[in-house]
Design an enzyme around this catalytic site. Structure first.
Site, PDB file in Angstrom:
ATOM      1  CE1 TYR A 179     -88.378 -16.086 -28.726  1.00 30.29           C
ATOM      2  CE2 TYR A 179     -87.602 -13.513 -28.648  1.00 30.29           C
ATOM      3  CZ  TYR A 179     -87.455 -15.143 -28.908  1.00 30.29           C
ATOM      4  OH  TYR A 179     -86.338 -14.725 -29.473  1.00 30.29           O
TER       5      TYR A 179
ATOM      6  CB  ALA B  31     -94.245 -12.182 -21.593  1.00 32.56           C
ATOM      7  CB  SER B  32     -91.438 -16.174 -22.972  1.00 34.85           C
ATOM      8  OG  SER B  32     -90.389 -15.915 -24.078  1.00 34.85           O
ATOM      9  CE  LYS B  33     -86.181 -16.071 -25.518  1.00 34.82           C
ATOM     10  NZ  LYS B  33     -85.454 -17.613 -25.787  1.00 34.82           N
TER      11      LYS B  33
ATOM     12  CB  SER C 222     -84.515 -12.635 -26.383  1.00 36.10           C
ATOM     13  OG  SER C 222     -84.667 -11.417 -27.929  1.00 36.10           O
TER      14      SER C 222
END
Length: 265
Positions: free
Chosen positions: A156, A158-160, A143
């Site tokens: 979100y 951090a995850s991407k 993203s």
């Protein structure tokens, strides 16, 4: 586009939105596809839609945060179509909250699906590709928020960001096995999630003001980038993140939004 006829692709989060569009793009390019998702009902609907286009497809219920389920889904793919050439790690969730209010449960849930799920999908798929001995392509869905940030989706973001560097590490590790790994970073794409966010003109104007192309992307536009990475046309590309964002990441200010861009809302 070359290199997809006869290929077999496995797509997580494939029942809706970007995942379904990836299945459509790959299937239209000649690949046989297996879509995986947590919703059996959504999978049945998606499989019907793909079949109606003449795309050879199958589906598997799968929670990407559970290694056993990922292994079972990949095994199902191989048993159904004989091999695995392409894996698309698309499954993802969003849980929004102000940073000071973000709970451990919301943090863990998003990291489990969005980052651990990409790791598990990639590792299980790569082991199968290595065993087959003819390489493959893994495409992770990242993203623009893997580089930029929105304060209410720290989990979100951090995850991407993790997906981006995981993509690079995977690419380096798997290059000796002729397995390429790349990622696509979408901007604002008109999925069910975005439709809920831009329910009125003011909300849409806010989104478009940061998008020089003055429109949201269509999921198939992400699917087509995935198709490029899956095909032999990208045979010398690995470890890259391509942002399909309508110019958003190049923008250092906002753009005026004409009224006609908001028609239909």
């Amino acid at each position: 586009m070359s290199g997809l006829v006869g290929r077999v692709a496995f797509i997580t989060g494939g029942a809706k939105g970007i995942g379904l569009a990836c299945a459509q793009a790959l299937g239209r390019g000649g690949a046989r596809v297996v879509i995986a998702d947590v919703s059996a009902d959504d999978l049945k609907s998606a499989e019907r839609d793909l079949g109606a286009e003449g795309i050879e497809c199958a589906s598997a219920v799968c929670d990407v945060g559970d290694r056993t389920q990922v292994e079972a889904a990949v095994d199902f793919t191989v048993k159904t179509f004989g091999k695995l050439d392409v894996a698309v790690a698309n499954a993802g969730i969003v849980r929004a909250a102000d940073f000071l209010d973000l709970t451990d449960a919301d943090w863990d849930a998003v990291i489990r699906v969005n980052l651990t799920g990409v790791f598990l999908t990639g590792q299980v798929a790569a082991r199968q590709m290595k065993a087959q001995g003819h390489g493959g392509s893994i495409v992770n869905i990242s993203s623009v928020n893997g580089v930029m940030a929105i304060p209410t989706i720290a989990n979100y973001n951090a995850s991407k960001g993790g997906v981006n560097n995981l993509t690079r590490a995977m690419a380096l590790s798997l290059a000796p096995h002729a397995i390429r790994v790349n990622a696509v970073g979408p901007g604002s794409i008109m999925t069910d999630v975005l439709r809920q966010v831009v329910a009125d003109k003011a909300a849409m104007a806010k989104v478009l003001s940061r998008t020089p192309m003055l429109r949201a992307g269509d999921p198939i536009e992400i699917g087509n980038v995935v198709k490029f990475f899956a095909s032999d046309d990208s045979s010398y590309i690995t470890g890259q993140i391509l942002y399909a964002d309508g110019g958003r990441m190049a923008l250092n200010y906002t753009v005026p939004v004409p009224e006609e861009a908001l028609e239909g809302l």
